[in-house]
Design an enzyme around this catalytic site. Structure first.
Site, PDB file in Angstrom:
ATOM      1  N   ASN A   1       3.530  -8.426   1.970  1.00  0.00           N
ATOM      2  CA  ASN A   1       4.893  -8.040   2.347  1.00  0.00           C
ATOM      3  C   ASN A   1       5.035  -8.165   3.864  1.00  0.00           C
ATOM      4  OD1 ASN A   1       7.312  -6.747   2.837  1.00  0.00           O
ATOM      5  ND2 ASN A   1       6.593  -4.716   2.203  1.00  0.00           N
ATOM      6  N   TRP A   2       5.743  -9.190   4.295  1.00  0.00           N
ATOM      7  CA  TRP A   2       5.851  -9.448   5.746  1.00  0.00           C
ATOM      8  C   TRP A   2       6.849  -8.519   6.428  1.00  0.00           C
ATOM      9  CZ3 TRP A   2       6.056 -15.586   5.831  1.00  0.00           C
ATOM     10  CH2 TRP A   2       4.820 -16.069   5.368  1.00  0.00           C
ATOM     11  N   LYS A   3       7.623  -7.781   5.656  1.00  0.00           N
ATOM     12  CA  LYS A   3       8.636  -6.863   6.213  1.00  0.00           C
ATOM     13  C   LYS A   3       9.542  -7.619   7.194  1.00  0.00           C
ATOM     14  CE  LYS A   3       5.498  -3.100   5.262  1.00  0.00           C
ATOM     15  NZ  LYS A   3       5.028  -1.751   5.548  1.00  0.00           N
TER      16      LYS A   3
ATOM     17  N   HIS B   1      10.671  -0.157  -2.219  1.00  0.00           N
ATOM     18  CA  HIS B   1       9.615   0.041  -1.231  1.00  0.00           C
ATOM     19  C   HIS B   1       9.892   1.336  -0.469  1.00  0.00           C
ATOM     20  CE1 HIS B   1       7.281  -0.403   2.423  1.00  0.00           C
ATOM     21  NE2 HIS B   1       6.480  -1.151   1.703  1.00  0.00           N
TER      22      HIS B   1
ATOM     23  N   GLU C   1       2.177   3.363  -3.706  1.00  0.00           N
ATOM     24  CA  GLU C   1       2.055   3.308  -2.249  1.00  0.00           C
ATOM     25  C   GLU C   1       2.326   4.694  -1.664  1.00  0.00           C
ATOM     26  OE1 GLU C   1       2.660  -0.909  -0.635  1.00  0.00           O
ATOM     27  OE2 GLU C   1       4.630  -0.005  -0.805  1.00  0.00           O
TER      28      GLU C   1
ATOM     29  N   SER D   1      -2.108   0.484   4.042  1.00  0.00           N
ATOM     30  CA  SER D   1      -3.217   0.215   4.965  1.00  0.00           C
ATOM     31  C   SER D   1      -4.392  -0.531   4.319  1.00  0.00           C
ATOM     32  CB  SER D   1      -3.698   1.506   5.637  1.00  0.00           C
ATOM     33  OG  SER D   1      -2.661   2.058   6.432  1.00  0.00           O
TER      34      SER D   1
ATOM     35  N   GLY E   1       0.782  -4.936   3.625  1.00  0.00           N
ATOM     36  CA  GLY E   1       1.801  -5.076   4.658  1.00  0.00           C
ATOM     37  C   GLY E   1       1.214  -5.734   5.892  1.00  0.00           C
ATOM     38  N   GLY E   2       0.884  -4.909   6.885  1.00  0.00           N
ATOM     39  CA  GLY E   2       0.415  -5.410   8.186  1.00  0.00           C
ATOM     40  C   GLY E   2      -0.665  -6.486   8.097  1.00  0.00           C
TER      41      GLY E   2
HETATM   42  P1  PGA Z   1       0.657  -1.584   5.205  1.00  0.00           P
HETATM   43  O1  PGA Z   1       2.002  -1.649   4.341  1.00  0.00           O
HETATM   44  O2  PGA Z   1      -0.338  -2.441   4.497  1.00  0.00           O
HETATM   45  O3  PGA Z   1       1.044  -2.123   6.546  1.00  0.00           O
HETATM   46  O4  PGA Z   1       0.247  -0.148   5.229  1.00  0.00           O
HETATM   47  C1  PGA Z   1       1.961  -1.660   2.943  1.00  0.00           C
HETATM   48  C2  PGA Z   1       3.354  -1.816   2.397  1.00  0.00           C
HETATM   49  O5  PGA Z   1       4.281  -1.316   3.022  1.00  0.00           O
HETATM   50  O6  PGA Z   1       3.545  -2.449   1.353  1.00  0.00           O
END
Ligand code: PGA
Length: 252
Positions: A9-11, A95, A167, A213, A234-235
């Site tokens: 998920n690149w947000k 999300h 999550e 994370s 995510g990150g």
């Molecule tokens: P993160 O985000 O891996 O940066 O904690 C996960 C997500 O929001 O799906």
């Protein structure tokens, strides 16, 4: 056997050139990863560029959100049919950032899910508790309320192609990852809720992903849990090596 799924998920990150570079880099190495479903989730405006960058590869892509109406006067919104038209295979729904920053409710998520299930898109429905809720011992109740609310009027057949993501909000973007046993316990709870709503067989078939994370260094232990069927990243999905390092941690 549930086939593992690792969505990135690149947000709201990356310009178009960087999105294309990242997608192409992951796609070029996705060919050998035949036992896992991999997908990236660019911002809406980069989806078409990513489509071209991954053409002919095993890397799928999807959207981070969708609106539930099919068309009409809904300024700024995007329909499920538009995502299908762009070749999206997946869409992320509910999300935690949409729930907690943008005020999405279980009812909104449910409408989006039903709209998505009216197309060939595979929905990824996110649930998860806040830190205060976990500390108050409310994790099971919160995820049950979110899942029940999000899955209203979803049939047994439709649940078969729905993906759930657990999550915990306190683990998203914080570097504070759930322990493998915390994740496994929540996933078992979610599978029990699904079994109560549908039946054991249907519940066993649903893929439940862990998110919060996840990175290459902690993925193997999380993904080794029997009820963890992949990771919503995510990150760590913003760098090809790190993202593929997570995939390398899959139980095989
Ligand atoms: P993160 O985000 O891996 O940066 O904690 C996960 C997500 O929001 O799906």
């Amino acid at each position: 056997m549930r086939r593992p799924l690792i969505p990135g998920n690149w947000k709201m990150n990356l310009d178009r050139a960087a999105a294309v570079r990242l997608a192409a880099r992951i796609a070029s190495r996705a060919g050998s990863l035949e036992d896992v479903d991999l997908a990236v989730f660019p911002p809406f405006v980069h989806i078409d560029a990513v489509r071209q960058a991954v053409a002919g590869s095993r890397l799928a892509y999807g959207a981070q959100n969708v609106y539930f109406e099919p068309d009409g006067a809904f300024t700024g919104e995007i329909s499920a049919a538009m995502l299908v038209d762009l070749g999206c295979r997946y869409v992320i729904l509910g999300h935690s950032e949409r729930r907690h920053v943008l005020g999405e409710t279980d009812e909104d998520v449910n409408k989006k899910l039903l709209a998505t299930l009216g197309t060939d898109l595979v929905p990824i429905v996110c649930v998860g508790e806040l830190l205060a809720e976990r500390e108050a011992g409310q994790t099971a109740a919160v995820i049950r309320r979110q899942l029940d609310g999000s899955l209203a009027n979803v049939s047994q057949q439709q649940i078969g192609r729905t993906v759930i993501a657990y999550e915990p909000v306190w683990a998203i973007g914080t570097g504070k990852v759930a322990t493998p046993s915390q994740a496994e316990q929540a996933h078992m709870e979610l599978r029990k809720i699904l079994a109560d709503r549908y039946n054991t067989e249907s519940a066993q078939a649903v893929r439940i992903l862990y998110g919060g994370s996840v990175k290459a260094a902690n993925a193997a232990e999380l993904l080794a849990q029997p009820n963890v069927d992949g990771g919503l990243v995510g990150g760590a999905s913003l760098q090809a090596d790190e993202f593929l390092g997570i995939v390398a941690g899959l139980k095989r």
